[in-house]
Design a protein around this motif. Structure first.
Motif, mmCIF file in Angstrom:
data_model
loop_
_atom_site.group_PDB
_atom_site.id
_atom_site.type_symbol
_atom_site.label_atom_id
_atom_site.label_comp_id
_atom_site.label_asym_id
_atom_site.label_seq_id
_atom_site.Cartn_x
_atom_site.Cartn_y
_atom_site.Cartn_z
ATOM 1 N N HIS A 8 -9.169 12.605 13.188
ATOM 2 C CA HIS A 8 -8.185 13.167 13.454
ATOM 3 C C HIS A 8 -6.694 13.442 12.325
ATOM 4 O O HIS A 8 -5.860 13.703 12.174
ATOM 5 N N GLU A 9 -7.751 14.176 11.040
ATOM 6 C CA GLU A 9 -7.252 13.656 9.670
ATOM 7 C C GLU A 9 -5.738 13.171 9.336
ATOM 8 O O GLU A 9 -4.819 13.187 9.420
ATOM 9 N N PRO A 10 -6.308 11.779 9.253
ATOM 10 C CA PRO A 10 -4.563 11.010 8.794
ATOM 11 C C PRO A 10 -4.348 11.254 7.656
ATOM 12 O O PRO A 10 -5.040 11.749 6.412
ATOM 13 N N ALA A 11 -3.848 10.620 6.561
ATOM 14 C CA ALA A 11 -3.573 10.742 5.442
ATOM 15 C C ALA A 11 -4.078 9.884 5.160
ATOM 16 O O ALA A 11 -4.367 9.984 3.648
ATOM 17 N N LEU A 12 -4.625 8.739 5.517
ATOM 18 C CA LEU A 12 -5.246 7.272 4.746
ATOM 19 C C LEU A 12 -5.763 6.538 5.403
ATOM 20 O O LEU A 12 -5.343 5.928 6.895
ATOM 21 N N ILE A 13 -6.485 5.441 5.478
ATOM 22 C CA ILE A 13 -7.102 4.908 6.110
ATOM 23 C C ILE A 13 -7.294 3.392 5.088
ATOM 24 O O ILE A 13 -7.920 3.202 4.227
ATOM 25 N N VAL A 14 -6.626 2.440 5.773
ATOM 26 C CA VAL A 14 -7.012 1.089 5.054
ATOM 27 C C VAL A 14 -7.768 0.656 6.215
ATOM 28 O O VAL A 14 -7.298 -0.073 8.026
ATOM 29 N N LEU A 72 -10.953 6.149 2.533
ATOM 30 C CA LEU A 72 -10.748 4.535 2.679
ATOM 31 C C LEU A 72 -10.300 3.906 1.556
ATOM 32 O O LEU A 72 -11.167 4.234 0.490
ATOM 33 N N VAL A 73 -9.466 3.014 1.793
ATOM 34 C CA VAL A 73 -8.873 2.369 1.044
ATOM 35 C C VAL A 73 -9.180 0.765 1.766
ATOM 36 O O VAL A 73 -8.731 0.243 2.844
ATOM 37 N N ASP A 74 -9.667 0.063 0.643
ATOM 38 C CA ASP A 74 -9.989 -1.691 1.448
ATOM 39 C C ASP A 74 -8.455 -2.449 1.215
ATOM 40 O O ASP A 74 -7.330 -2.097 0.070
ATOM 41 N N ALA A 75 -8.006 -3.105 1.854
ATOM 42 C CA ALA A 75 -6.148 -3.955 2.653
ATOM 43 C C ALA A 75 -6.569 -4.152 1.127
ATOM 44 O O ALA A 75 -5.170 -5.083 0.414
ATOM 45 N N ALA A 76 -7.654 -5.081 0.740
ATOM 46 C CA ALA A 76 -7.397 -5.902 -0.892
ATOM 47 C C ALA A 76 -6.785 -4.843 -2.161
ATOM 48 O O ALA A 76 -5.967 -5.928 -2.492
ATOM 49 N N ALA A 77 -6.960 -4.332 -1.592
ATOM 50 C CA ALA A 77 -6.082 -3.390 -3.183
ATOM 51 C C ALA A 77 -4.791 -2.714 -2.394
ATOM 52 O O ALA A 77 -4.177 -2.443 -3.400
ATOM 53 N N ILE A 78 -4.243 -2.519 -1.822
ATOM 54 C CA ILE A 78 -2.811 -2.624 -1.272
ATOM 55 C C ILE A 78 -1.942 -2.651 -1.889
ATOM 56 O O ILE A 78 -0.995 -2.582 -2.602
ATOM 57 N N PRO A 79 -1.830 -4.404 -1.787
ATOM 58 C CA PRO A 79 -1.127 -5.373 -2.590
ATOM 59 C C PRO A 79 -1.044 -4.855 -4.077
ATOM 60 O O PRO A 79 -0.248 -5.420 -4.345
ATOM 61 N N ARG A 80 -1.914 -4.311 -5.149
ATOM 62 C CA ARG A 80 -2.019 -4.026 -6.059
ATOM 63 C C ARG A 80 -0.956 -2.449 -6.931
ATOM 64 O O ARG A 80 -1.297 -2.729 -7.145
ATOM 65 N N LEU A 81 -1.162 -1.932 -5.543
ATOM 66 C CA LEU A 81 -1.097 -0.535 -5.904
ATOM 67 C C LEU A 81 0.644 -0.008 -4.527
ATOM 68 O O LEU A 81 1.114 0.909 -4.746
ATOM 69 N N TYR A 82 0.694 -1.202 -4.212
ATOM 70 C CA TYR A 82 1.809 -1.176 -3.671
ATOM 71 C C TYR A 82 2.660 -1.828 -2.500
ATOM 72 O O TYR A 82 2.468 -3.331 -2.138
ATOM 73 N N ASP A 83 3.362 -2.500 -3.081
ATOM 74 C CA ASP A 83 4.309 -3.898 -3.232
ATOM 75 C C ASP A 83 5.505 -3.875 -1.602
ATOM 76 O O ASP A 83 5.947 -4.382 -1.256
ATOM 77 N N GLY A 84 6.098 -2.498 -2.588
ATOM 78 C CA GLY A 84 7.214 -2.453 -1.320
ATOM 79 C C GLY A 84 8.633 -2.687 -1.720
ATOM 80 O O GLY A 84 9.294 -2.588 -1.221
ATOM 81 N N ALA A 85 8.167 -3.187 -3.065
ATOM 82 C CA ALA A 85 9.656 -4.056 -3.943
ATOM 83 C C ALA A 85 10.682 -2.874 -4.638
ATOM 84 O O ALA A 85 9.917 -1.990 -5.085
ATOM 85 N N VAL A 86 11.949 -3.303 -4.652
ATOM 86 C CA VAL A 86 12.752 -2.742 -5.599
ATOM 87 C C VAL A 86 13.176 -2.683 -6.744
ATOM 88 O O VAL A 86 13.100 -4.496 -6.927
ATOM 89 N N ARG A 87 12.618 -2.257 -7.128
ATOM 90 C CA ARG A 87 13.045 -2.564 -8.942
ATOM 91 C C ARG A 87 14.248 -2.076 -9.306
ATOM 92 O O ARG A 87 15.217 -1.111 -8.579
ATOM 93 N N PRO A 88 13.951 -2.427 -10.569
ATOM 94 C CA PRO A 88 15.738 -2.264 -11.081
ATOM 95 C C PRO A 88 16.328 -0.836 -11.614
ATOM 96 O O PRO A 88 17.399 -0.796 -10.964
ATOM 97 N N ARG A 89 15.182 -0.207 -11.831
ATOM 98 C CA ARG A 89 15.906 1.590 -11.981
ATOM 99 C C ARG A 89 15.654 1.806 -10.683
ATOM 100 O O ARG A 89 16.746 3.295 -10.546
ATOM 101 N N HIS A 90 15.642 1.514 -9.248
ATOM 102 C CA HIS A 90 15.798 1.883 -8.609
ATOM 103 C C HIS A 90 16.968 1.712 -7.939
ATOM 104 O O HIS A 90 17.477 2.146 -7.363
#
Length: 399
Positions: free
Chosen positions: A293-299, A332-350
């Motif tokens: 179904h052509e997803p953007a990403l599979i976790v 396909l991306v392993d879920a264990a790698a998601i916290p290393r690449l994306y944590d959703g945190a708001v940084r000072p520059r934002h």
């Protein structure tokens, strides 16, 4: 005159005690286990997924009729049980099923299985050192297994070439996955930590959630509602009826040409499942369903793809897993790698960027009002005089 005599407590016998839960079919036994039970089974080359299910059930001991490590390949189940503190004995013999009744209180000590005062079986206790030794020996004999794997992969590709190469046979779901991230959850070793690690991703990206077998229950237990549930028609390990009914799509795997009544169990629950004819494992079918179904990403949650973990899988599913990973590899991306690449945190520059953008927006809005125009007109002479004075001062300093 009679004196009261304090009764002494009966001495506690060594070993672990618990009611025996007995069945030759491991999948059936897993559904009947409770904390404190002694699982009596006959499972050659125990894999890690089954071992994790035994640990999750809270068993205190495992008694296996045959060898838990045959030496054909390095299966990971016994090591996980031993590390979890479960007493593990194997090679107890098929007679253990005749000498024990379900629910009988048994005691396991140093490889000896007792039922009351009766000796039931003399088995081999698996210690950490023995497991390491057996695993080392098993790794030395992998050549034959890899040769068999090559043959199985060829056969699987021949059977499923239309599905793998062209996506033919994949059912059309009511849930739209095109261009959206998709999370495929399998209840396996480490799934809880992986689900916790991707919470910020799930909360902000709102992906499509796909539960595989009991992985649907795992998603529900974590506070998520699975959009799609993928199960096997003949499975004894179906998710709860409540979770199945809440899912927007229920996809059931059936063999090619299977009769309509194979999905009768689900239809009795008021569910109209989508048939997916394939010999792939449930986990792999869920990945192929998402990829088509052509997803953007599979976790992938609870999916592991190291060499040991590949070899630890059911032998019939090894070729399916290998070829499916090749098919969906770029997405396909392993879920264990998601916290290393994306944590959703708001940084000072934002925050700084948002503040600057807000100030500019307010300034632009005010400048087009009559009051803003007056401020600009009043400020222009002041700025001009200040600039002129600054230039004169600089000229006076210069020779």
């Amino acid at each position: 005159m009679k004196f009261a005599v304090r009764s002494r407590p009966a001495p506690t016998l060594p070993g672990v005690h618990g009611p025996a839960r007995i069945h030759r079919r491991t999948a059936t036994l897993l559904g009947r286990l409770h904390a404190g039970d002694v699982a009596v089974l006959d499972h050659v080359d125990l894999d890690r997924e089954t071992a994790q299910a035994l640990v999750d059930a809270g068993v205190v001991a495992v008694v296996n009729a045959g060898p838990l490590i045959s030496g054909r390949y390095p299966n990971l189940g016994p090591e996980l049980l031993v590390q979890a503190g479960v007493v593990v004995v194997d090679q107890a013999g098929a007679e253990v099923f005749e000498r024990l009744r379900d629910g009988t209180d048994v005691r396991v000590d140093a490889g000896i299985v007792h039922a009351g005062d009766t000796l039931v079986a003399t088995a081999r206790e698996l210690t950490p050192d023995l497991v390491r030794s057996e695993m080392a020996a098993a790794r030395s004999g992998l050549a034959a297994q890899l040769e068999s794997f090559t043959h199985n992969s060829t056969e699987f590709l021949r059977r499923e070439q239309d599905l793998l190469l062209h996506g033919h046979g994949v059912p059309e779901t009511a849930t739209s996955m095109a261009g959206r991230p998709v999370v495929v959850a399998v209840r396996s070793h480490g799934w809880e930590a992986e689900l916790r690690g991707i919470r910020p991703f799930v909360r902000e990206q709102r992906p499509v959630l796909v539960g595989v077998d009991k992985g649907a229950d795992a998603l529900a237990a974590s506070g998520h509602r699975p959009d799609v549930v993928v199960v096997t028609a003949t499975s004894d390990d179906l998710p709860s009826a409540a979770v199945l009914r809440k899912a927007r799509d229920v996809v059931v795997l059936v063999e090619c040409g299977a009769p309509r009544n194979v999905t009768e169990q689900l239809e009795r629950m008021g569910i109209r499942p989508l048939r997916f004819e394939t010999t792939a494992t449930t986990e792999d079918a869920a990945l192929l369903l998402a990829a088509a179904h052509e997803p953007a990403l599979i976790v992938g949650v609870g999916m592991h793809a190291t060499l040991d973990e590949f070899l630890d899988r059911r032998r019939s599913g090894l070729a399916s897993t290998f070829l499916t990973r090749l098919k969906v590899g770029p997405d396909l991306v392993d879920a264990a790698a998601i916290p290393r690449l994306y944590d959703g945190a708001v940084r000072p520059r934002h925050l700084v960027g948002a503040l600057v953008a807000g100030v500019l927006a307010v300034a632009a809005a005010v400048s087009v009002t009559p009051v803003g125009q007056q401020w600009v007109d009043d400020a222009t002479p002041v700025v001009s005089r200040t600039t002129s004075d600054l230039i004169d001062n600089v000229r006076g300093i210069l020779p």
